[in-house]
Design a protein around this motif. Structure first.
Motif, short mmCIF file in Angstrom:
data_model
loop_
_atom_site.label_atom_id
_atom_site.label_comp_id
_atom_site.label_asym_id
_atom_site.label_seq_id
_atom_site.Cartn_x
_atom_site.Cartn_y
_atom_site.Cartn_z
N PHE A 187 9.23 5.43 5.07
CA PHE A 187 9.05 6.80 4.59
C PHE A 187 10.15 7.15 3.59
CE2 PHE A 187 5.86 8.53 7.49
CZ PHE A 187 5.86 7.59 8.51
N LYS A 233 -4.21 7.57 -0.84
CA LYS A 233 -3.74 6.21 -0.56
C LYS A 233 -4.03 5.32 -1.74
CE LYS A 233 -4.82 2.28 2.46
NZ LYS A 233 -5.67 1.79 3.57
N TYR A 245 1.69 11.81 2.09
CA TYR A 245 1.33 12.68 3.20
C TYR A 245 1.98 14.05 2.97
CZ TYR A 245 -0.34 8.86 6.27
OH TYR A 245 -1.04 7.82 6.84
N ALA A 254 3.65 0.87 2.85
CA ALA A 254 3.25 0.06 4.00
C ALA A 254 3.34 -1.41 3.63
CB ALA A 254 1.82 0.39 4.41
N GLY A 255 4.16 -2.13 4.38
CA GLY A 255 4.25 -3.57 4.20
C GLY A 255 4.15 -4.19 5.57
N SER A 314 0.87 -1.17 0.00
CA SER A 314 0.00 0.00 0.00
C SER A 314 0.91 1.22 0.00
CB SER A 314 -0.89 0.02 1.25
OG SER A 314 -1.80 -1.05 1.23
N LEU A 329 -2.80 13.06 5.62
CA LEU A 329 -2.94 12.16 4.49
C LEU A 329 -3.50 12.89 3.28
CD1 LEU A 329 -2.85 9.18 3.47
CD2 LEU A 329 -5.25 9.02 4.20
N PHE A 375 5.69 13.59 1.77
CA PHE A 375 6.31 12.30 2.02
C PHE A 375 5.56 11.20 1.28
CE2 PHE A 375 9.39 13.42 5.21
CZ PHE A 375 8.85 14.56 5.81
N PHE A 435 1.17 5.61 0.13
CA PHE A 435 0.52 6.83 0.60
C PHE A 435 1.35 8.04 0.19
CE2 PHE A 435 -2.16 4.72 3.85
CZ PHE A 435 -1.47 3.54 4.05
N LEU A 450 1.76 15.15 10.04
CA LEU A 450 1.51 14.74 8.67
C LEU A 450 0.01 14.59 8.42
CD1 LEU A 450 4.51 13.84 9.28
CD2 LEU A 450 4.16 12.08 7.54
N LYS A 507 5.82 -2.87 7.89
CA LYS A 507 6.04 -1.65 8.66
C LYS A 507 5.85 -0.50 7.68
CE LYS A 507 11.02 -1.31 7.88
NZ LYS A 507 12.33 -1.05 8.52
N LEU A 508 5.93 0.73 8.19
CA LEU A 508 5.87 1.89 7.30
C LEU A 508 7.29 2.31 6.93
CD1 LEU A 508 3.22 4.53 8.41
CD2 LEU A 508 3.13 2.86 6.55
#
Lengths: 110, 115
Positions: free
Chosen positions: A100, A49, A36, A94-95, A32, A46, A90, A34, A44, A97-98
């Motif tokens: 950046f 997505k 931001y 997302a896997g 996923s 959103l 930014f 994103f 931050l 963890k996030l």
């Protein structure tokens, strides 16, 4: 391992002209993604997505991003920049963890 | 509506002191995250709470850092024996249903300065 690369640390545009913020990701699966935005001294917020439902994602404030699997890219665009768009942006994956990206600071000139 | 609230907004303290940073998530959000944002390191994940599950502490940089979340709501991040490299903005976020692919709502952060 998952990584996110924002290709430009700074972007300068004139008000009313298009904005392009570039993001490439690396992942062993389709994460996923994103975008931001962070205004000075703020958290931050959103913008949009991507979750595989559609490759072109529309977000708030006129922003949109296109997911291109073949290019592993998720670039953010806006047709006409506004002074209020000056901020840091930014790209985030997302896997498990996030992750950046390093951020792109946008300057909008009047 | 009320967003994620963090306090204090700014904190200045002397090296070696302990500090506590507070986060009030959006009501009803089951997941809560802490991040650190610094000039040299960008945005780093610290810790993640999801409901009643054991927190994911994999991002905590040292055993001087700890966090708790009481009653599934308010969270406190504690830094013991602060060092100058702890100077950063500490951001808290919450999300409705948890998981890394959930949209997160961020507070405005606590700017921590260690003298």
């Amino acid at each position: 391992a998952q990584s996110v690369t924002q290709l430009d640390s700074h972007v300068s545009v004139s008000e009313g002209t298009p904005v392009l913020l570039r993001c490439n990701y690396s992942s062993s699966y389709s994460p996923s993604l994103f975008w931001y935005v962070q205004h000075p001294n703020k958290g931050l917020q959103l913008l949009l997505k991507y979750t595989s439902a559609a490759t072109l994602v529309k977000g708030i404030n006129g922003f949109e991003a296109e997911f291109k699997k073949s290019e592993t890219s998720f670039h953010l665009t806006k047709p006409s920049a506004h002074m209020s768009d000056a901020a840091e942006y930014f790209c985030v994956a997302a896997g498990n963890k996030l992750t950046f990206g390093g951020g792109t600071r946008v300057l909008v000139k009047p | 509506g009320a967003g994620v609230s963090q306090s204090p907004s700014n904190k200045v303290t002397e090296k070696g002191k302990d500090v506590e940073l507070r986060c009030d998530p959006i009501s009803g959000h089951t997941a809560l995250y802490w991040y650190r944002q610094s000039l040299g390191q960008g945005l780093e994940f610290l810790i993640y709470f999801q409901g009643n599950s054991a927190p994911d502490k994999s991002g905590l940089p040292s055993d001087r850092f700890s966090a708790e979340r009481t009653g599934g709501s308010v969270s406190t991040l504690t830094i013991q024996r602060t060092q100058q490299e702890d100077s950063a903005v500490y951001l808290c976020a919450s999300s409705l249903k948890g998981g890394w692919d959930s949209a997160q709502h961020f507070g405005d952060g606590t700017r921590l300065s260690i003298l």
